[in-house]
Design a protein around this motif. Structure first.
Motif, mmCIF file in Angstrom:
data_model
loop_
_atom_site.group_PDB
_atom_site.id
_atom_site.type_symbol
_atom_site.label_atom_id
_atom_site.label_comp_id
_atom_site.label_asym_id
_atom_site.label_seq_id
_atom_site.Cartn_x
_atom_site.Cartn_y
_atom_site.Cartn_z
ATOM 1 N N LYS A 35 0.869 -1.177 0.000
ATOM 2 C CA LYS A 35 0.000 0.000 0.000
ATOM 3 C C LYS A 35 0.904 1.225 0.000
ATOM 4 O O LYS A 35 1.723 1.402 0.927
ATOM 5 C CB LYS A 35 -0.928 -0.012 1.225
ATOM 6 C CG LYS A 35 -1.892 -1.196 1.214
ATOM 7 C CD LYS A 35 -2.895 -1.068 0.071
ATOM 8 C CE LYS A 35 -3.808 -2.279 -0.038
ATOM 9 N NZ LYS A 35 -3.192 -3.408 -0.731
ATOM 10 N N VAL A 36 0.767 2.043 -1.025
ATOM 11 C CA VAL A 36 1.731 3.118 -1.273
ATOM 12 C C VAL A 36 1.018 4.445 -1.497
ATOM 13 O O VAL A 36 0.076 4.526 -2.283
ATOM 14 C CB VAL A 36 2.599 2.792 -2.510
ATOM 15 C CG1 VAL A 36 3.586 3.928 -2.795
ATOM 16 C CG2 VAL A 36 3.341 1.475 -2.324
ATOM 17 N N ILE A 90 9.559 8.773 4.675
ATOM 18 C CA ILE A 90 8.413 7.909 4.414
ATOM 19 C C ILE A 90 8.063 7.159 5.697
ATOM 20 O O ILE A 90 8.926 6.571 6.342
ATOM 21 C CB ILE A 90 8.711 6.913 3.281
ATOM 22 C CG1 ILE A 90 8.938 7.668 1.965
ATOM 23 C CG2 ILE A 90 7.578 5.893 3.134
ATOM 24 C CD1 ILE A 90 9.425 6.788 0.830
ATOM 25 N N LYS A 91 6.784 7.172 6.035
ATOM 26 C CA LYS A 91 6.327 6.537 7.281
ATOM 27 C C LYS A 91 5.441 5.339 6.960
ATOM 28 O O LYS A 91 5.042 5.127 5.816
ATOM 29 C CB LYS A 91 5.540 7.558 8.115
ATOM 30 C CG LYS A 91 6.332 8.815 8.477
ATOM 31 C CD LYS A 91 5.479 9.829 9.214
ATOM 32 C CE LYS A 91 4.463 10.499 8.318
ATOM 33 N NZ LYS A 91 5.066 11.299 7.238
ATOM 34 N N ALA A 92 5.112 4.565 7.991
ATOM 35 C CA ALA A 92 4.210 3.424 7.817
ATOM 36 C C ALA A 92 2.784 3.921 7.634
ATOM 37 O O ALA A 92 2.383 4.926 8.229
ATOM 38 C CB ALA A 92 4.291 2.497 9.032
ATOM 39 N N GLN A 93 2.025 3.219 6.797
ATOM 40 C CA GLN A 93 0.624 3.580 6.626
ATOM 41 C C GLN A 93 -0.149 3.279 7.905
ATOM 42 O O GLN A 93 0.182 2.367 8.662
ATOM 43 C CB GLN A 93 0.010 2.800 5.462
ATOM 44 C CG GLN A 93 -1.361 3.305 5.060
ATOM 45 C CD GLN A 93 -1.932 2.558 3.868
ATOM 46 O OE1 GLN A 93 -2.420 1.454 4.009
ATOM 47 N NE2 GLN A 93 -1.857 3.165 2.696
ATOM 48 N N ILE A 98 -4.888 -0.129 6.861
ATOM 49 C CA ILE A 98 -4.465 -1.486 6.494
ATOM 50 C C ILE A 98 -5.567 -2.489 6.822
ATOM 51 O O ILE A 98 -5.853 -3.412 6.046
ATOM 52 C CB ILE A 98 -3.166 -1.857 7.243
ATOM 53 C CG1 ILE A 98 -2.013 -0.947 6.788
ATOM 54 C CG2 ILE A 98 -2.800 -3.328 6.993
ATOM 55 C CD1 ILE A 98 -0.792 -1.027 7.658
ATOM 56 N N LYS A 99 -6.232 -2.286 7.944
ATOM 57 C CA LYS A 99 -7.246 -3.227 8.431
ATOM 58 C C LYS A 99 -8.403 -3.381 7.448
ATOM 59 O O LYS A 99 -8.941 -4.480 7.277
ATOM 60 C CB LYS A 99 -7.772 -2.747 9.788
ATOM 61 C CG LYS A 99 -8.753 -3.688 10.457
ATOM 62 C CD LYS A 99 -9.043 -3.239 11.887
ATOM 63 C CE LYS A 99 -9.680 -1.857 11.925
ATOM 64 N NZ LYS A 99 -10.049 -1.438 13.313
ATOM 65 N N ILE A 100 -8.807 -2.300 6.778
ATOM 66 C CA ILE A 100 -9.979 -2.384 5.896
ATOM 67 C C ILE A 100 -9.665 -3.066 4.565
ATOM 68 O O ILE A 100 -10.571 -3.325 3.771
ATOM 69 C CB ILE A 100 -10.607 -0.997 5.638
ATOM 70 C CG1 ILE A 100 -9.698 -0.128 4.752
ATOM 71 C CG2 ILE A 100 -10.954 -0.297 6.936
ATOM 72 C CD1 ILE A 100 -10.359 1.140 4.284
ATOM 73 N N GLN A 102 -8.032 -6.094 4.295
ATOM 74 C CA GLN A 102 -7.594 -7.452 4.584
ATOM 75 C C GLN A 102 -8.158 -8.492 3.612
ATOM 76 O O GLN A 102 -7.434 -9.352 3.116
ATOM 77 C CB GLN A 102 -7.963 -7.827 6.025
ATOM 78 C CG GLN A 102 -7.179 -7.061 7.075
ATOM 79 C CD GLN A 102 -5.678 -7.244 6.954
ATOM 80 O OE1 GLN A 102 -5.185 -8.361 6.843
ATOM 81 N NE2 GLN A 102 -4.940 -6.145 6.948
ATOM 82 N N GLU A 103 -9.467 -8.468 3.355
ATOM 83 C CA GLU A 103 -10.090 -9.520 2.547
ATOM 84 C C GLU A 103 -10.009 -9.225 1.053
ATOM 85 O O GLU A 103 -9.748 -10.108 0.244
ATOM 86 C CB GLU A 103 -11.540 -9.702 2.976
ATOM 87 C CG GLU A 103 -11.670 -10.222 4.418
ATOM 88 C CD GLU A 103 -13.118 -10.419 4.816
ATOM 89 O OE1 GLU A 103 -14.010 -10.269 3.947
ATOM 90 O OE2 GLU A 103 -13.350 -10.723 6.002
ATOM 91 N N GLU A 104 -10.267 -8.006 0.659
ATOM 92 C CA GLU A 104 -10.158 -7.604 -0.738
ATOM 93 C C GLU A 104 -9.893 -6.106 -0.805
ATOM 94 O O GLU A 104 -10.048 -5.387 0.178
ATOM 95 C CB GLU A 104 -11.428 -7.950 -1.512
ATOM 96 C CG GLU A 104 -12.689 -7.259 -1.011
ATOM 97 C CD GLU A 104 -13.893 -7.610 -1.866
ATOM 98 O OE1 GLU A 104 -13.791 -7.503 -3.103
ATOM 99 O OE2 GLU A 104 -14.931 -7.982 -1.293
ATOM 100 N N ILE A 105 -9.473 -5.658 -1.975
ATOM 101 C CA ILE A 105 -9.167 -4.237 -2.143
ATOM 102 C C ILE A 105 -10.458 -3.444 -2.219
ATOM 103 O O ILE A 105 -11.344 -3.734 -3.025
ATOM 104 C CB ILE A 105 -8.323 -4.008 -3.406
ATOM 105 C CG1 ILE A 105 -6.974 -4.721 -3.278
ATOM 106 C CG2 ILE A 105 -8.107 -2.518 -3.652
ATOM 107 C CD1 ILE A 105 -6.141 -4.697 -4.543
ATOM 108 N N VAL A 106 -10.557 -2.435 -1.363
ATOM 109 C CA VAL A 106 -11.692 -1.510 -1.364
ATOM 110 C C VAL A 106 -11.139 -0.086 -1.403
ATOM 111 O O VAL A 106 -9.928 0.116 -1.282
ATOM 112 C CB VAL A 106 -12.582 -1.711 -0.112
ATOM 113 C CG1 VAL A 106 -13.183 -3.109 -0.098
ATOM 114 C CG2 VAL A 106 -11.785 -1.469 1.181
ATOM 115 N N ALA A 107 -12.008 0.882 -1.569
ATOM 116 C CA ALA A 107 -11.564 2.272 -1.628
ATOM 117 C C ALA A 107 -10.893 2.674 -0.316
ATOM 118 O O ALA A 107 -11.485 2.549 0.754
ATOM 119 C CB ALA A 107 -12.743 3.190 -1.921
ATOM 120 N N ALA A 108 -9.659 3.154 -0.411
ATOM 121 C CA ALA A 108 -8.887 3.504 0.780
ATOM 122 C C ALA A 108 -9.223 4.890 1.314
ATOM 123 O O ALA A 108 -8.745 5.276 2.378
ATOM 124 C CB ALA A 108 -7.394 3.420 0.483
#
Length: 328
Positions: A35-36, A90-93, A98-100, A102-108
């Motif tokens: 995730k970038v 650069i920091k960690a997201q 990250i939690k949302i 987990q199962e599939e890619i959704v709008a961040a």
């Protein structure tokens, strides 16, 4: 939408875009679930890397930046670039984001995104980049240039860095000849205020995302405000432009209209956007809701966009060069 604005990949803002896309690509090479959100600021003496990344990749960012400078400018256009300081913040997201995923890619994040299709405008933008590519092969200009192409007035105003004023008439004649190959007689203005010999980050600061309208099909088209470059595909600022533009093309073919604008609305966590379509015919605008049922996760799999080198797309001219191959 009578005027098209474009800039070269050596423009400081586009170079910042290029680095941010290189950061994305290098992370995805090692970790396709990365995730970038990479942000870059470029100055004469410092390149600052910021943003948030969640990735298993191990990347030498200092080496990445120096390789990018060498590819775009080299010592010819950025003397002693090896002395440029690289600051990596650069920091960690956020773990909540990250939690949302987990199962599939959704709008961040939430977002309003626009896609667009007009064949003539697409062809004109690609034509302009091809003409400038020919110019760069013929004359020793820097990769930093900018242009305005007024289709109504049939006028091109272009500022090119790196050549003496005595060369300007030769560039003017060359460009006119290139346009004639496309059956266009164009008035060409080269470097309207005289010589421009110092360009790129030596003369200007570059920021990721400051050329949003260049990625919005050469300016004049609606834009949601989110930067395209340096984003993974859960970031709808990037993915939504691709989805909406392909949808705009599909609708233009179905309804036999030349110009289509598609608006996507995502809430954070959405799999499927709300879609509004605007078509234009005989100076009238028609608006309607569109039932779109392909999830973000499934579209990413179907489009195979994880394998695309997005940094090379920036060097070619931007997102339109990716779209021109899929809008068929």
């Amino acid at each position: 939408m009578k005027t098209i604005e474009l800039v070269g990949y050596g423009h400081p803002d586009r170079f910042a875009d290029y680095i941010s896309e290189k950061i994305l690509v290098e992370n995805l090479k090692q970790d396709q679930k990365a995730k970038v959100a990479a942000e870059v600021m470029v100055t004469r003496n410092i390149v600052f890397l910021g943003g948030e990344i969640y990735s298993k990749a191990k990347i030498d960012y200092k080496k990445l930046v120096y390789e990018a400078i060498e590819k775009v400018y080299g010592n010819k256009w950025w003397p002693n670039y090896q002395n440029v300081r690289i600051i990596n913040d650069i920091k960690a997201q956020s773990p909540e984001l990250i939690k949302i995923q987990q199962e599939e890619i959704v709008a961040a994040d939430q977002g309003v995104i626009y896609g667009f299709y007009n064949q003539k405008r697409y062809e004109r933008i690609i034509m302009l980049y091809q003409i400038i590519d020919s110019l760069q092969k013929k004359f020793p200009i820097a990769p930093d240039w900018k242009l305005l192409f007024n289709q109504e007035l049939k006028e091109l105003s272009i500022s090119v860095c790196g050549v003496k004023a005595k060369v300007h008439p030769n560039i003017n004649l060359f460009l006119k000849q290139q346009f004639l190959k496309y059956n266009l007689k164009i008035n060409v203005i080269v470097n309207p205020k005289g010589e421009w010999l110092i360009g790129g980050p030596l003369s200007d600061t570059g920021l990721t995302g400051r050329k949003l309208m260049i990625d919005a099909f050469g300016a004049g088209v609606s834009h949601g405000g989110g930067a395209f470059c340096g984003k993974d595909f859960s970031k709808v600022d990037k993915t939504g432009v691709l989805i909406a533009s392909k949808l705009a093309y599909k609708i233009s073919q179905q309804k036999k209209v030349k110009t289509v604008l598609v608006e996507l609305n995502y809430k954070i966590g959405d799999k499927i956007p709300k879609v509004i379509v605007r078509t234009y015919k005989k100076n009238k605008m028609f608006e309607f809701n569109y039932n779109y049922d392909l999830s973000l996760n499934d579209w990413i799999k179907e489009a195979n966009i994880l394998e695309v080198d997005w940094s090379e797309i920036v060097l070619k001219g931007g997102v339109i060069f990716y779209l021109k191959d899929i809008l068929k």
